[in-house]
Enzyme design. Structure first.
Site, mmCIF file in Angstrom:
data_model
loop_
_atom_site.group_PDB
_atom_site.id
_atom_site.type_symbol
_atom_site.label_atom_id
_atom_site.label_comp_id
_atom_site.label_asym_id
_atom_site.label_seq_id
_atom_site.Cartn_x
_atom_site.Cartn_y
_atom_site.Cartn_z
ATOM 1 N N LYS A 170 120.422 90.940 106.672
ATOM 2 C CA LYS A 170 120.273 91.088 105.209
ATOM 3 C C LYS A 170 118.841 90.303 104.845
ATOM 4 O O LYS A 170 118.578 89.270 105.221
ATOM 5 C CB LYS A 170 121.544 90.315 104.507
ATOM 6 C CG LYS A 170 122.840 91.157 104.723
ATOM 7 C CD LYS A 170 123.946 90.497 103.873
ATOM 8 C CE LYS A 170 125.077 91.440 104.076
ATOM 9 N NZ LYS A 170 126.325 90.878 103.481
ATOM 10 N N HIS A 241 133.730 95.873 111.471
ATOM 11 C CA HIS A 241 133.516 94.715 111.303
ATOM 12 C C HIS A 241 134.617 93.721 111.836
ATOM 13 O O HIS A 241 134.510 92.343 112.133
ATOM 14 C CB HIS A 241 133.663 94.356 109.596
ATOM 15 C CG HIS A 241 132.634 93.457 109.051
ATOM 16 N ND1 HIS A 241 131.362 93.883 109.227
ATOM 17 C CD2 HIS A 241 132.807 92.410 108.436
ATOM 18 C CE1 HIS A 241 130.814 92.935 108.796
ATOM 19 N NE2 HIS A 241 131.195 92.042 108.266
#
Length: 295
Positions: A170, A241
């Site tokens: 990110k 995830h």
């Protein structure tokens, strides 16, 4: 308003360096919010008020949206108004002093070591697709990288001789994560016997390819992991995830320090990583309750 949203998204991309997925989330939130304003008869953003922001959040709540969704929408709205004030499109920010809805921190679902082993052993290694699937699952559990980071890997991002993978997280932050021997072995096997049969264009750089020879998508990998979870008879609801959560939890259970796990996961704030300490405590309590004769 559409033009302002486009300018806002461009600002986030250029000035803040946010990922495409985050930009898409901001744009989706702002399109929905401005559509609500127009339904209320507001055609200019400078005419919007604090009451309308509250009304929009209440509408989302009435539709049954989760607290986390309300919180994310408010964060998007705040960022939008801050941008508008900064670039002098408006004089006052109507979102100032609005309280963020309190989010209940849910403990992430994790697999046991035995469940992970069943999942990783599920893909057959007698076909190019099976070798790819096995390599992807092993790499995901070995590193704890996000599924978006996994599918965006290029061949050059994996150094099997040195035993590490390089990924872009990110905010375009690069990090280096060590690879275990099993993951190294499976990725090497895939590169030697699997990928050459999947690749269609000589110049293709993506590490993991679909049957068309293109970079595999997040949705494609989602289907892969669901299929193997079913094959492995894993009853827990599993997502890509889940292996990231399991990676972090298993490391901490076996004595890894929080800072190292934070760095490997690419968390900007250690408080995000600390949720896994709650998971390990919860699992310890569960083990104690099941095994102690006088629990």
């Amino acid at each position: 308003m559409d033009t302002l949203i486009d300018q806002f998204i461009h600002f986030l991309a250029v000035e803040k360096g946010l990922s495409p997925n985050t930009l898409e989330s901001y744009q989706r939130d702002m399109v929905a919010y401005t559509a609500y304003l127009q339904e209320q008869g507001v055609t200019r953003i400078e005419d919007s008020t604090r009451s309308q922001i509250i009304g929009y959040l209440m509408t989302l709540q009435e539709k049954g949206r989760a607290t986390a969704t309300l919180s994310r929408n408010l964060a998007s709205i705040r960022a939008f108004y801050q941008y508008l004030v900064r670039d002098k499109y408006i004089d006052k920010d109507p979102s100032i002093h609005l309280e963020t809805p309190k989010i209940e921190k849910r403990l992430p679902k994790v697999l046991s070591v035995e469940e992970v082993e069943r999942l990783l052993d599920s893909p057959p290694v007698d076909s190019p697709a099976g070798l790819r699937d096995k390599a992807m699952l092993e790499l995901l559990y070995a590193t704890g990288i996000r599924v978006s980071e996994l599918v965006n890997l290029d061949v050059s991002d994996v150094n099997l001789e040195m035993g590490f993978v390089k990924c872009m997280g990110k905010g375009s932050k690069e990090r280096i994560i060590p690879l275990g021997s099993v993951a190294i072995q499976m990725v090497r096997h895939y590169l030697q016997a699997g990928r050459p049969k999947l690749v269609k264009q000589p110049g293709e750089t993506a590490l993991f390819l679909n049957h068309l020879g293109k970079q595999i998508t997040r949705q494609g990998f989602w289907k892969i992991i669901k299929r193997y979870a079913q094959k492995a008879n894993i009853r827990t609801e599993i997502t890509p995830h889940t292996l990231r959560h399991s990676f972090a939890t298993h490391l901490l259970e076996n004595g890894a320090d929080l800072r190292s796990v934070q760095e490997m996961l690419g968390h900007a704030d250690i408080s995000t990583t600390q949720i896994y300490t709650h998971v390990t405590r919860s699992r310890i309590k569960d083990i104690y309750a099941k095994t102690h004769p006088r629990a």
